[in-house]
Scaffold this motif. Structure first.
Motif, PDB file in Angstrom:
ATOM      1  N   ILE A  11     -55.861  60.547  37.953  1.00  0.00           N
ATOM      2  CA  ILE A  11     -56.120  60.160  36.559  1.00  0.00           C
ATOM      3  C   ILE A  11     -55.216  58.981  36.242  1.00  0.00           C
ATOM      4  CG2 ILE A  11     -56.325  61.024  34.185  1.00  0.00           C
ATOM      5  CD1 ILE A  11     -57.670  62.882  36.320  1.00  0.00           C
ATOM      6  N   GLY A  12     -55.807  57.807  36.128  1.00  0.00           N
ATOM      7  CA  GLY A  12     -55.000  56.586  35.999  1.00  0.00           C
ATOM      8  C   GLY A  12     -54.793  56.050  37.405  1.00  0.00           C
ATOM      9  N   ALA A  13     -55.218  54.819  37.638  1.00  0.00           N
ATOM     10  CA  ALA A  13     -55.166  54.278  39.008  1.00  0.00           C
ATOM     11  C   ALA A  13     -54.200  53.102  39.095  1.00  0.00           C
ATOM     12  CB  ALA A  13     -56.560  53.864  39.448  1.00  0.00           C
ATOM     13  N   VAL A  21     -48.336  53.626  39.676  1.00  0.00           N
ATOM     14  CA  VAL A  21     -47.764  54.893  40.119  1.00  0.00           C
ATOM     15  C   VAL A  21     -48.703  55.612  41.083  1.00  0.00           C
ATOM     16  CG1 VAL A  21     -47.209  57.199  39.260  1.00  0.00           C
ATOM     17  CG2 VAL A  21     -46.216  55.180  38.202  1.00  0.00           C
ATOM     18  N   MET A  48     -60.030  58.028  38.490  1.00  0.00           N
ATOM     19  CA  MET A  48     -60.452  57.688  37.135  1.00  0.00           C
ATOM     20  C   MET A  48     -59.480  56.696  36.513  1.00  0.00           C
ATOM     21  SD  MET A  48     -59.241  59.022  33.882  1.00  0.00           S
ATOM     22  CE  MET A  48     -59.531  58.005  32.490  1.00  0.00           C
ATOM     23  N   PRO A 105     -59.786  53.875  32.887  1.00  0.00           N
ATOM     24  CA  PRO A 105     -60.677  53.176  31.952  1.00  0.00           C
ATOM     25  C   PRO A 105     -60.921  51.724  32.364  1.00  0.00           C
ATOM     26  CG  PRO A 105     -58.544  53.659  30.924  1.00  0.00           C
ATOM     27  CD  PRO A 105     -58.579  54.379  32.223  1.00  0.00           C
ATOM     28  N   ASP A 106     -60.021  51.179  33.151  1.00  0.00           N
ATOM     29  CA  ASP A 106     -60.257  49.859  33.729  1.00  0.00           C
ATOM     30  C   ASP A 106     -61.086  50.089  34.992  1.00  0.00           C
ATOM     31  OD1 ASP A 106     -60.153  47.473  35.146  1.00  0.00           O
ATOM     32  OD2 ASP A 106     -58.154  46.964  34.374  1.00  0.00           O
ATOM     33  N   VAL A 160     -60.299  48.389  38.318  1.00  0.00           N
ATOM     34  CA  VAL A 160     -59.183  48.976  39.071  1.00  0.00           C
ATOM     35  C   VAL A 160     -59.623  50.295  39.694  1.00  0.00           C
ATOM     36  CG1 VAL A 160     -56.862  49.998  38.858  1.00  0.00           C
ATOM     37  CG2 VAL A 160     -57.387  47.842  37.701  1.00  0.00           C
ATOM     38  N   SER A 201     -51.428  58.309  34.081  1.00  0.00           N
ATOM     39  CA  SER A 201     -51.872  57.484  32.943  1.00  0.00           C
ATOM     40  C   SER A 201     -50.666  57.163  32.060  1.00  0.00           C
ATOM     41  CB  SER A 201     -52.914  58.271  32.138  1.00  0.00           C
ATOM     42  OG  SER A 201     -52.350  59.497  31.710  1.00  0.00           O
ATOM     43  N   PRO A 202     -50.814  56.260  31.108  1.00  0.00           N
ATOM     44  CA  PRO A 202     -49.699  55.998  30.177  1.00  0.00           C
ATOM     45  C   PRO A 202     -49.274  57.274  29.442  1.00  0.00           C
ATOM     46  CG  PRO A 202     -51.341  54.250  30.058  1.00  0.00           C
ATOM     47  CD  PRO A 202     -51.935  55.320  30.910  1.00  0.00           C
ATOM     48  N   ASN A 203     -48.005  57.289  29.037  1.00  0.00           N
ATOM     49  CA  ASN A 203     -47.360  58.507  28.510  1.00  0.00           C
ATOM     50  C   ASN A 203     -48.128  59.177  27.375  1.00  0.00           C
ATOM     51  OD1 ASN A 203     -45.437  57.586  30.242  1.00  0.00           O
ATOM     52  ND2 ASN A 203     -43.976  56.946  28.668  1.00  0.00           N
ATOM     53  N   HIS A 241     -50.678  61.956  28.357  1.00  0.00           N
ATOM     54  CA  HIS A 241     -50.370  63.073  29.258  1.00  0.00           C
ATOM     55  C   HIS A 241     -50.764  64.429  28.673  1.00  0.00           C
ATOM     56  CE1 HIS A 241     -47.173  60.669  31.769  1.00  0.00           C
ATOM     57  NE2 HIS A 241     -48.315  60.055  31.665  1.00  0.00           N
ATOM     58  N   GLU A 260     -47.055  62.916  35.810  1.00  0.00           N
ATOM     59  CA  GLU A 260     -45.918  61.990  35.828  1.00  0.00           C
ATOM     60  C   GLU A 260     -45.021  62.222  34.613  1.00  0.00           C
ATOM     61  OE1 GLU A 260     -44.220  60.040  37.503  1.00  0.00           O
ATOM     62  OE2 GLU A 260     -45.458  60.245  39.288  1.00  0.00           O
ATOM     63  N   LYS A 261     -43.751  61.879  34.783  1.00  0.00           N
ATOM     64  CA  LYS A 261     -42.825  61.933  33.664  1.00  0.00           C
ATOM     65  C   LYS A 261     -43.190  60.856  32.664  1.00  0.00           C
ATOM     66  CE  LYS A 261     -40.963  58.492  33.921  1.00  0.00           C
ATOM     67  NZ  LYS A 261     -41.290  57.080  34.027  1.00  0.00           N
ATOM     68  N   TYR A 291     -40.580  62.172  46.092  1.00  0.00           N
ATOM     69  CA  TYR A 291     -42.038  62.144  45.933  1.00  0.00           C
ATOM     70  C   TYR A 291     -42.701  63.137  46.883  1.00  0.00           C
ATOM     71  CZ  TYR A 291     -41.259  57.776  43.373  1.00  0.00           C
ATOM     72  OH  TYR A 291     -40.832  56.831  42.473  1.00  0.00           O
TER      73      TYR A 291
HETATM   74  N1  LIG Z   1     -42.065  58.645  38.902  1.00  0.00           N
HETATM   75  C1  LIG Z   1     -41.889  57.354  38.877  1.00  0.00           C
HETATM   76  O1  LIG Z   1     -41.129  56.789  39.648  1.00  0.00           O
HETATM   77  C2  LIG Z   1     -42.641  56.540  37.858  1.00  0.00           C
HETATM   78  C3  LIG Z   1     -42.489  55.154  37.853  1.00  0.00           C
HETATM   79  C4  LIG Z   1     -43.201  54.426  36.910  1.00  0.00           C
HETATM   80  C5  LIG Z   1     -44.023  55.053  35.994  1.00  0.00           C
HETATM   81  N2  LIG Z   1     -44.130  56.423  36.016  1.00  0.00           N
HETATM   82  C6  LIG Z   1     -45.011  57.126  35.064  1.00  0.00           C
HETATM   83  O2  LIG Z   1     -46.347  57.060  35.555  1.00  0.00           O
HETATM   84  C7  LIG Z   1     -47.274  56.867  34.488  1.00  0.00           C
HETATM   85  C8  LIG Z   1     -48.090  55.643  34.749  1.00  0.00           C
HETATM   86  O3  LIG Z   1     -47.257  54.555  34.890  1.00  0.00           O
HETATM   87  P1  LIG Z   1     -47.820  53.128  35.255  1.00  0.00           P
HETATM   88  O4  LIG Z   1     -46.658  52.224  35.354  1.00  0.00           O
HETATM   89  O5  LIG Z   1     -48.753  53.211  36.402  1.00  0.00           O
HETATM   90  O6  LIG Z   1     -48.606  52.860  33.884  1.00  0.00           O
HETATM   91  P2  LIG Z   1     -49.621  51.739  33.410  1.00  0.00           P
HETATM   92  O7  LIG Z   1     -49.364  51.494  31.988  1.00  0.00           O
HETATM   93  O8  LIG Z   1     -49.621  50.600  34.343  1.00  0.00           O
HETATM   94  O9  LIG Z   1     -51.034  52.493  33.463  1.00  0.00           O
HETATM   95  C9  LIG Z   1     -51.517  53.096  34.611  1.00  0.00           C
HETATM   96  C10 LIG Z   1     -53.026  53.052  34.576  1.00  0.00           C
HETATM   97  O10 LIG Z   1     -53.499  53.952  33.599  1.00  0.00           O
HETATM   98  C11 LIG Z   1     -54.683  53.404  33.074  1.00  0.00           C
HETATM   99  N3  LIG Z   1     -55.008  54.073  31.820  1.00  0.00           N
HETATM  100  C12 LIG Z   1     -54.923  53.614  30.533  1.00  0.00           C
HETATM  101  N4  LIG Z   1     -55.350  54.565  29.686  1.00  0.00           N
HETATM  102  C13 LIG Z   1     -55.710  55.622  30.438  1.00  0.00           C
HETATM  103  C14 LIG Z   1     -56.225  56.903  30.136  1.00  0.00           C
HETATM  104  N5  LIG Z   1     -56.450  57.284  28.883  1.00  0.00           N
HETATM  105  N6  LIG Z   1     -56.473  57.738  31.152  1.00  0.00           N
HETATM  106  C15 LIG Z   1     -56.249  57.384  32.422  1.00  0.00           C
HETATM  107  N7  LIG Z   1     -55.765  56.190  32.760  1.00  0.00           N
HETATM  108  C16 LIG Z   1     -55.490  55.323  31.773  1.00  0.00           C
HETATM  109  C17 LIG Z   1     -54.406  51.933  32.984  1.00  0.00           C
HETATM  110  O11 LIG Z   1     -55.633  51.210  32.971  1.00  0.00           O
HETATM  111  C18 LIG Z   1     -53.613  51.703  34.279  1.00  0.00           C
HETATM  112  O12 LIG Z   1     -54.445  51.302  35.347  1.00  0.00           O
HETATM  113  C19 LIG Z   1     -46.434  56.803  33.220  1.00  0.00           C
HETATM  114  O13 LIG Z   1     -46.443  58.061  32.598  1.00  0.00           O
HETATM  115  C20 LIG Z   1     -45.036  56.480  33.711  1.00  0.00           C
HETATM  116  O14 LIG Z   1     -44.041  57.040  32.889  1.00  0.00           O
HETATM  117  C21 LIG Z   1     -43.475  57.157  36.938  1.00  0.00           C
END
Ligand SMILES: NC(=O)c1ccc[n+]([C@@H]2O[C@H](COP(=O)([O-])OP(=O)(O)OC[C@H]3O[C@@H](n4cnc5c(N)ncnc54)[C@H](O)[C@@H]3O)[C@@H](O)[C@H]2O)c1
Lengths: 349, 291
Positions: A10-12, A15, A36, A38-39, A42, A74-76, A79, A97-98, A299
């Motif tokens: 969920i979210g591609a 991360v 999955m 929304p972009d 990607v 996905s963005p925070n 979640h 994800e956190k 991880y």
């Molecule tokens: N554990 C780690 O080391 C680590 C590092 C960075 C980020 N994170 C966490 O991972 C998550 C994602 O981070 P990121 O940097 O990839 O974020 P990001 O903002 O780049 O988004 C990740 C993807 O989510 C998609 N997205 C937007 N809305 C969505 C939705 N409603 N449902 C599903 N996908 C959606 C975006 O299009 C994007 O491709 C965050 O919660 C962040 O806190 C964890």
């Protein structure tokens, strides 16, 4: 025959691509079944490399087949609602994800749903699973307070690590984005940075400083980061982060207690699949123990924990109540820091 | 060869630093061609008076040392200083140079860091310093930052912690840099100094161990092309100070560490109250915030 669990991503974004896919590639018994985002560009680009269908939203992904395990990358802000949807849909395990959630109400809602369905949950807070930290933690528990804790995170831009972890697919450059209300103010920036970055260190610190009293100082740091000093039951905590702006990652946790009690630990940055935390701990009797790097990282350990829950019915390393308390601890600090910037730093109890 | 100079070390007992006597003696002993340690000042003066300045009354000790007509006075690790006290000492000294030897002002790593700071000082945006061990006083810590070329220029804001204190301030330069400084002291702690400076150029980092031990540490500049380490010496800060004072007395050097160059730091340390000089003391209710 060993069961293979299907995984829905969920979210591609970074991360998923640079953390979870390389980790899944190491593991037996898991197979990505859907991606999955929304972009759709990607989602499709990532799905194509895995030969699985892409979906533009969660309903579509679930219609393609409810996966055994869902990874929430996905963005925070999404979640909590996504966890609720996935739990109701009957996934067996979630690697979220956190930060797990962003508010106490969300924490309450997901707790009720997860407890009712018995869904296995792991939070992608990799340092809490880091084998070097787990070794250090046994020793840190023996240290005597009160404590002075110093968490420092100085990092290059994330892209530097993402590009070394995988062949990244990035979204097409968009026009100006951002919230309708304009750029975030310093209080919002620090709140977001605590929930986004400090949250990695906070579960480790909670073992030493179990409750906050107040934030003494909080400020946003440019280009992005925070500078905070807080006091709590058990001592004082400094949290410093600034990125980008250096080319040598520098992620440390320093602990000083009574007598000789002290620890100096170094952590690998996000996206780095290259071993564990390392450092040293000096015990109250003066003996110093080295924490040598382990070959695996947090991880891998997150996934192993989730898979052990699903295949063997093993107890999670961190029960639901523990990860909820972790996130509430972070939410409280983020709120206190934001309030301190706005001029009110006492905990309202 | 420059002449061998007599050196008189005083103030052990007053400074409560008897335990440091072997380290000072050893430092002097490693420079046998520069110094001869004597118990009392020579009749004609012309010696170096090295005053251990840990106690409250170090200005009096310096005044007493000046009576014997030294060629230079070194104030070793005062835990406090005010502009008035420095002024009083300087007036009594007249033309005799009075040099500050803080716990790390002369550390080779701090000196090498200062050389890296100089060309980028206007670009530095953020300074993060951690000082553990040595003298846990605000004056000493601010003196260390000044020696590193990162002098604080705004009144520091202090938060006490169970084992020291945390300082927020601003350093000078065309672009003002935020400074975050942590000073911790505990007899069981491994002494260390870690000073990092960040800016558009990248970052600088200096690490040093126990100032009583000659260990080289690491001083690096990190930028897009990688990082380069500066060589540092196996020298303690006191040994560097001894060489410098000798050169100053022999006339070949004007010390950058004249006590009076630290007046601004003394003023800022004073503005933060006595806590900066007495970090171990907590307020009676155990609360630890000091504005
Ligand atoms: N554990 C780690 O080391 C680590 C590092 C960075 C980020 N994170 C966490 O991972 C998550 C994602 O981070 P990121 O940097 O990839 O974020 P990001 O903002 O780049 O988004 C990740 C993807 O989510 C998609 N997205 C937007 N809305 C969505 C939705 N409603 N449902 C599903 N996908 C959606 C975006 O299009 C994007 O491709 C965050 O919660 C962040 O806190 C964890």
């Amino acid at each position: 025959m060993v069961k293979t669990f299907t995984v829905g991503l969920i979210g591609a974004g970074p991360v998923t691509q640079a953390i979870h896919l390389p980790t899944l590639a190491r593991l037996d018994g898991v197979r990505v079944a859907g991606v999955m985002d929304p972009d759709m560009a990607v989602a499709q680009a990532v799905a194509a490399t895995l030969d699985v269908p892409a979906a533009a939203n969660l309903d579509q992904l679930l219609q393609q087949g409810v996966p055994d395990i869902a990874v929430i990358g996905s963005p925070n802000a999404f979640h909590a609602t996504q966890i609720l949807t996935l739990v109701q849909a009957g996934v067996r395990g979630i690697l979220a994800e956190k930060p797990l959630v962003m508010t106490p109400d969300e924490a309450q809602a997901i707790t009720a749903a997860i407890e009712q369905q018995g869904t296995a949950l792991v939070v992608g807070a990799m340092h809490t699973y880091d084998p070097g930290w787990l070794e250090a933690q046994e020793l840190v528990r023996q240290l005597e307070g009160p404590f002075h804790v110093r968490s420092t995170i100085y990092l290059p831009a994330n892209a530097r690590f993402e590009d070394r972890a995988t062949n990244m697919v990035r979204p097409a450059p968009a026009g100006p984005t951002g919230s309708a209300g304009g750029p975030p103010n310093p209080a919002q920036l620090v709140h977001g940075a605590v929930m986004g970055l400090a949250i990695h260190a906070l579960p480790l610190i909670r073992g030493l400083i179990p409750a906050w009293e107040r934030v003494e100082h909080a400020a946003a740091l440019a280009p992005w980061g925070y500078n905070m000093t807080a006091t709590g039951r058990g001592g004082t905590v400094e949290l410093l982060a600034r990125m980008p702006g250096t080319w040598r990652p520098d992620w440390q946790l320093g602990i000083w207690g009574a007598g000789t009690s002290q620890a100096a630990l170094n952590f690998p940055p996000s996206y780095v699949h290259n071993g564990s935390a390392w450092g040293q701990v000096t015990l109250p009797d003066g003996a110093t123990k080295a924490i040598a790097p382990h070959l695996t990282n947090g991880y891998v350990a997150e996934w192993q924990d989730l898979l052990a829950q699903l295949t063997e019915g093993a107890a999670p390393r961190y029960p639901l109540v523990h990860v909820i308390d972790d996130v509430l601890y972070a939410i409280e600090l983020a709120g206190l820091a934001a309030a301190a910037i706005a001029g009110e730093s006492e905990v309202a109890r | 060869m420059s002449p061998r100079i007599d050196i008189v070390v005083s103030g052990w007992a007053e400074a409560g630093r008897a335990w440091q006597a072997p380290a000072v003696r050893a430092a002097i002993g490693t420079l046998p061609q520069l110094y001869r340690e004597v118990a009392a000042p020579p009749a004609g003066g012309g010696h170096v008076a090295w005053v251990m300045a840990g106690g409250d009354t170090w200005p009096d000790a310096v005044a007493a040392a000046l009576q014997a007509g030294p060629a230079a006075v070194v104030v070793d690790q005062p835990t406090w200083a005010t502009p008035d006290a420095i002024g009083q000492v300087e007036r009594a000294a007249g033309t005799v140079p009075v040099i500050l030897a803080g716990s790390r002002t002369h550390a080779p790593q701090v000196r090498d860091l200062a050389a890296l700071v100089e060309p980028v000082k206007d670009q530095i945006e953020w300074v993060d310093a951690l000082l553990v061990g040595g003298e846990a006083s605000l004056f000493d810590a601010l003196a260390t930052l000044q020696a590193a070329g990162l002098a604080v220029v705004t009144p520091p804001r202090l938060t006490a912690s169970p084992h020291g204190f945390v300082v927020e301030a601003t350093a000078g330069g065309a672009a003002r840099a935020g400074v975050h400084l942590t000073v911790l002291q505990g007899a069981g702690y491994t002494p260390q100094a870690v000073i990092k400076a960040f800016g558009s150029f990248g970052s600088l980092a200096a690490t040093a161990g126990d100032p009583l031990v000659a260990y080289p540490g690491e001083v690096i500049r990190i930028d897009q092309s990688g990082y380069r380490a500066e060589p540092t010496d196996y020298q303690t800060p006191r040994r560097v100070a001894l060489r410098e004072v000798h050169a100053a007395v022999a006339g070949s050097l004007v010390s950058p560490h004249r006590l009076n160059s630290y007046v601004p730091v003394a003023a800022l340390a004073g503005s933060a109250g006595r806590l900066g000089t007495e970090p171990a003391r907590q307020s009676s209710d155990g609360r630890s915030s000091i504005q």
